[in-house]
Every structure is written in C-alpha cells, then in structure tokens.
Design a protein around this motif. Structure first.
Motif, PDB file in Angstrom:
ATOM      1  N   ASP A 262       0.847  -1.206   0.000  1.00 27.47           N
ATOM      2  CA  ASP A 262       0.000   0.000   0.000  1.00 27.47           C
ATOM      3  C   ASP A 262       0.879   1.251   0.000  1.00 27.47           C
ATOM      4  O   ASP A 262       1.943   1.269   0.628  1.00 27.47           O
ATOM      5  N   GLN A 348      -5.409   1.953   3.585  1.00 29.84           N
ATOM      6  CA  GLN A 348      -6.040   0.636   3.639  1.00 29.84           C
ATOM      7  C   GLN A 348      -6.030   0.083   5.069  1.00 29.84           C
ATOM      8  O   GLN A 348      -7.032  -0.457   5.554  1.00 29.84           O
ATOM      9  N   GLU A 351      -8.515   1.869   7.325  1.00 27.81           N
ATOM     10  CA  GLU A 351      -9.897   1.398   7.134  1.00 27.81           C
ATOM     11  C   GLU A 351     -10.132   0.083   7.870  1.00 27.81           C
ATOM     12  O   GLU A 351     -11.162  -0.103   8.535  1.00 27.81           O
TER      13      GLU A 351
END
Length: 679
Positions: A262, A348, A351
């Motif tokens: 990421d 990411q 979240e």
C-alpha cells in the motif's frame, strides 16, 4: 636514454630523430591527455564562433528540439540548463541538417556536421591534434557506460552497456565521486592510446536502473545481431529519450510502500473510550506476537492494578512478501486514560483498523477524527523534534555494540534477503531473482540490483556488515559472482575489493556530514592504500572500525581535533557515527599511521598548507628554515651546488632505501634534522 631531436635516429635509418621516429614515439599518457583536453576546449570555442557566424538563432532552436526528441510542450528552462553540457557537443559533432525534419531553410550543407564543415573550411589551419579530435568525435554516438573499475583522481575503466566495448578513460574529477557499478551517459573516444570522456550528463545513474537498459539492449539486438556504433547512431533518438526518462526517474520523489504494497501515507485515528482496562481486555487480541500478560507487564497501572496507559502492537503472524520473516507489524494502539490512538501507515490499514475497533469495542469507543500526513510531512515532523536526536544516536550506537543485538539484526537482514530471492520484482519484468538468473540478461540485472543494495547497505554504519554478508549469501545461493569484468590488476580484487568499497562508502557518508571534500578524498585515498598493502589485512575486523580509524588518522595528522580548525572533529563524533570505541579506533589509527608510514606534514595525506608548514630546509650552517620563509624572502638555491640546503621532513620516521649509498646519505641527513615533537 634520451635522444636529441637532431641526433641520428636510433632505428638506424640515417635520418635525424625528429624526422624519423620522434612522432612515432607515444607521448606520456598524462601529457597527451592534457594536450587533448586543451585542444578540445579550444576547438569547441572556435566551433561556437563559427556556428554563430553562419546560423541564426532559429538553427539552434531546431537542433535543440531534435536533441530533446521533439517534446510536445516547450521544456522548462531548468530542464534545458540541466542538459546544456550534452547538447553543445551533440550540436557541433553529431547534429546533421535534415531538410525533411527542418521547416526552415537553414542554408547549410546536407549530411555534414558543424565540425566537419569547419574542418573543411579550415583545412590548412588545423594542426594534427585538432584533425584527430574532429575525426574521432564527429558522429560518435552517445551511449550508456558502466564503471567497471575506478581509480580515484586518475580515471576509470568504462564498459558500453550496449556494445560491450571497454575503454580505459582518464578522468580526474569524475573518478573521485563514483564507484564500480555506477552508469553515466555520454560519449567516449580514443585517440592514439588515450581514452577520453568527451561529453557526459550531470547525473550518475545508479545500478538499480540498469535492468531497464538491459531490456532496451535486448530489443536492439532483435535476435542475435551484434550491436555496433552504426546501430547506436540509427537509434540515437530512442537512446536519448531513455536518458531523459531515467533523469526524470531520479528526480522524481520515491514512491514508498508498506509491506502489504500500500502507498505509504501515515494515518492517526483518535477515539474516546469508556475505560482503559476494558479497551485493553478487548483489543489485546490484535497483537499476534505477544500475550496479554506480557503486554500488561509493560503497562502503567494504578494502585488497584488496572491499566492506565499501555501500547499494543497491532501485528500478525507471517509476512506477505517474505516467508522467511516471522511476522508483520501493522500499526500501534496507544491506550492512555480515556483516549485511544491508532497509528498506521496506509489508508487501507486505517480502514481495516476502524472496522476491527468498531467490531471489538462497539459503543465503548467513539470515533473522533483521523489525522493524515504524507511521508515528507512525517519526516519533517521527526526532524523538528530533534533535540534528543544526538542522544538517540548515542543510544543506538551503544545498543549496536551488544553482540546479541548485532546477531539479531543480522538474522533479520538474512531472513529478508532469503525471502527476496523468491519475490516477484518489477525491475526483473515480474520474475523472481531465482527465475531471472536462468538467462544471461537476467543474471546481469540481478547482479546490478544486488550491487545497488550493497552500496546502500555499506553506507549504514550500524547494519553494513550484516547487510553485506546477507547479500553475499544471496549471491552464493543464486550462483552469482559479485565482481564486474575487469582488466588484470595488482589492486585489491574479489572479496577484498568489495570490502574496500564498503568501507569507502562509510567514509563518504561520514564526510558528507562532518568533513569537506578535501579531507574526505584524503581518507578515501588512505583507504585505497591500505587495501593494496599486505601488512594490513583490511579483510579482518569490523568495517566500521576500519572506517573510523582511517578518518581518525586523517584527522590526527591534519589537526582536525583542534577546536580552532575550520573543520573541527572530536573523537566522540567519529566513534558515535561509526558505533565504535575510542580506545579501539585510536589503537587502529596508530597502527595505520605506523604501517603506512603516514606522518604529520605528509604531502600525500595532509592539507597542502600543513604539508608546506612542515616542509623544512636545512642550510649549510645547520639552520632549519620553513619552505614558506624561502618563498617569502625569494631565496633560491641551486640544487647542483654541494652546499645547497637539503629538504627535510623533521617528524617523519626514517625510511629504508634500496641501495647502500642512499642509506648512508639518509643517515647523514637525519643526524642534522630537528625533532619537533614525538609523533
């Protein structure tokens, strides 16, 4: 034996030497190189004036557009400025007026370079060296050259990545700032027995970008055809375009990713919680590497034994990119009173963290806000909080002295590189290194990536030895040899050469922070000398100690430990940077000075001002006079006179000489020298 110009030629032809073999005798390389450089600079000035007289500014604009491969938009001035030193040689020696590519009538011969037209117009006025330069340089294609062997302050051996041709090049300034594996873009010519880097870009291209050039080389071959200079000339625009792309890559901020792949963007999530004890009980399960009891033992508790403040590592077993690594750290959860803070390094993970906290805590945690910072902002924040940076560095150095810590770091690096062997690498066209080494091009690409990693690792004083050992283990596993193609040489080679290069990288890293270019170059020069010596085994002992001791020796003989010096060092600064002990470094520096015969005022390793200060002359009356005093008073002596003063170095140890007469002369001179201080 030296032959006079008007003497009979020793070849026996009966002619005078100047009319027979004088011009056939090769001039010394350094002398010829200087003459060629001066001639080239003079020739470029003349070509500039010649082009200005014949061309309007339109011609230069047309040529610049072609040089930049006809960009869609007008390039910025900074971009043009970066490539000026490449453009003008190309304009004079490579650009050809092609009416099909030029919308203007330039009133210029077709299929002729500016240099060729100038040579035709000045045929009777050019000397032989100017004619040789124009002939060798005209239409010489640009290419990418890899440094195979580097001789600082002298030159390097370059290999054309596309054609494979090797050229030994004289280049004093450029050879000081590079190392084997680096790549440059430019033109290389050879006149008589002298190789010259005639034009080059401003940027050294690191080895990690070599795979892209190997891919283009594979395309150029179009099967198995050999790549010649004619082919390079045919694809000159494509080659320049690759160079511009690589420069853009080097100037573009690096894209950073976490272990999940990421983009690296730091997120800090804030929650309000009912109870720190309750939050710990529900969230400690997010730590996949420690037990709840272990985490509680490190927490701050109240009088009743309840959690007040605790940090929970958010981690999981296993590692996506490397099976050899046992776990992955995903973030940190900090519980402090009625506040829960979650720190992660990607959107990411942020979240996922919110989902897990909502599931585990329910209404017991109320989400407040998220703070988002880029990597640059995060780094700037860390730098701004720098009052304790020196203390942190000292603590880290002290920690790295622990054999157990060093062993653990070595195991982590070894595990990382063991997993790297089976990772899909974009630079290898998506193949793993283990797959790529099955082809010649793949092996060369993997070697370049490992070399780049080794050079970066060697610059880290804490992990250099463990990192380089781990990379060498990968080479052995893949059946790769580290050394690039080299000519036979007496200098250090193989493992010894790698070790010298690693130590020199450490010295450069220290020099960038604490020294100027002159003292850094002196330290690198001393390191190179040690690498050639048999009495000092640079292959033994920690690399950090060698690097620190070399810097220490240079600092000692140049009085850098004196606070009044413009460049001021302390022994603590040296040892803290390299993570070494002062006593060990001091002893090693003394051993280096003694074995290498390096003394205060040594002209080879001293600041020129210090060398002159300790260069003394002894008069016939036995007086010691500094060289500076002789110069200031314009005193001159004829060295042929028997009573002329002798040049002495008062604090230099006696040196052995080969013949008996030299020894006797040395003893007589040393008897009358003045001993200023003990070394």
């Amino acid at each position: 034996m030296k032959h006079g110009r008007n003497a009979p030629c020793p070849c026996g032809s009966g002619k005078k030497y100047k009319k027979c073999c004088l011009e056939a005798t090769p001039a010394p390389v350094d002398l010829l190189y200087r003459r060629l450089s001066e001639t080239h600079n003079r020739l470029v000035d003349r070509l500039m004036n010649y082009a200005v007289e014949l061309f309007e500014e339109t011609a230069v604009s047309v040529a610049m557009a072609e040089f930049l491969v006809w960009p869609d938009e007008a390039p910025e001035e900074d971009f043009i400025e970066q490539h000026q030193q490449l453009f003008w040689p190309w304009f004079f020696f490579n650009w050809i007026n092609d009416p099909e590519d030029t919308p203007f009538d330039l009133n210029w011969p077709v299929d002729q370079t500016i240099a060729e037209c100038y040579a035709a117009s000045q045929k009777d006025r050019l000397d032989s060296m100017e004619r040789k330069l124009i002939k060798a340089h005209s239409r010489r294609p640009f290419s990418f050259f890899e440094v195979v062997e580097c001789r600082p302050d002298k030159g390097f051996l370059l290999k054309d990545i596309f054609t494979g041709e090797q050229t030994d090049v004289l280049e004093r300034s450029g050879s000081k700032s590079t190392h084997p594996g680096n790549i440059l873009f430019g033109q290389v010519i050879k006149i008589d027995h002298v190789g010259m880097l005639i034009s080059t870009g401003q940027f050294w291209i690191p080895p990690r970008l070599k795979p892209e050039l190997i891919q283009f080389r594979k395309w150029l071959k179009q099967g198995k055809r050999p790549i010649t200079t004619d082919i390079l000339d045919e694809y000159d625009c494509e080659i320049r375009e690759i160079y511009f792309d690589l420069v853009e890559t080097l100037q573009r901020p690096a894209e950073l990713f976490n272990t999940d792949g990421d983009p690296l963007i730091f997120h800090t999530l804030y929650y309000e919680i009912e109870s720190s004890e309750l939050a710990f009980e529900r969230l400690n399960t997010l730590c996949g590497t420690d037990t709840a009891d272990r985490l509680r033992s490190e927490a701050k508790l109240d009088a009743k034994g309840h959690i007040l403040c605790v940090e929970i590592p958010w981690s999981r077993q296993g590692h996506k990119r490397s099976k050899a690594l046992g776990n992955t750290l995903l973030g940190h959860l900090i519980i402090d009173g009625n506040t829960l803070t979650v720190e992660v390094n990607s959107a990411q993970r942020a979240e996922v963290a919110r989902e897990k906290i909502e599931w585990l805590m329910g209404n017991a945690a109320i989400y407040k806000t998220t703070e988002i910072r880029s990597f640059d902002a995060f780094a700037a924040e860390r730098k701004a909080a720098g009052p304790d940076s020196k203390t942190d560095a000292q603590d880290q150095n002290a920690l790295m002295q622990d054999p157990e810590v060093r062993r653990h770091v070595g195991e982590m690096l070894a595990a990382h590189w063991q997993g790297w062997v089976d990772q899909n690498i974009p630079a290898l066209d998506g193949e793993t290194p283990r797959q790529a080494v099955n082809t010649t091009d793949g092996r060369e690409s993997v070697m370049a990536l490992l070399l780049d990693a080794e050079l970066h690792m060697a610059a880290d004083p804490h992990m250099s030895e463990a990192g380089v050992n781990a990379i060498n283990k990968v080479r052995r596993e893949l059946g790769l040899e580290r050394s690039l193609e080299k000519k036979p040489q007496k200098a250090c080679s193989g493992d010894k050469a790698r070790r010298v290069a690693a130590i020199q990288e450490m010295i450069r890293a220290f020099g960038r922070k604490k020294l100027n270019d002159m003292y850094t170059d002196l330290a690198l020069k001393l390191c190179e000398k040690i690498g050639r010596m048999r009495k000092l085994s640079i292959q033994r002992g920690r690399q950090e100690i060698w690097a620190a001791a070399i810097v220490y020796a240079i600092a000692r003989i140049n009085f850098l430990f004196d606070p009044t010096n413009e460049v001021y060092l302390t022994a603590d600064e040296i040892c803290d940077f390299f993570g070494t002990k002062k006593s060990t470094v001091g002893d090693k520096a003394g051993q280096i000075q003694k074995t290498c015969d390096v003394w205060i005022g040594d002209p080879e390793f001293s600041n020129p001002e210090i060398a002159e200060m300790f260069t003394l002359y002894e008069t016939p009356e036995g007086f010691i006079i500094p060289a500076s005093l002789l110069r200031d008073q314009e005193m001159t002596f004829d060295s042929a006179e028997p009573d002329a003063p002798s040049k002495t170095s008062p604090n230099r140890p006696k040196q052995k000489k080969s013949d008996a007469s030299s020894k006797k002369e040395s003893r007589n001179t040393n008897d009358r020298q003045l001993k200023l201080f003990d070394d």
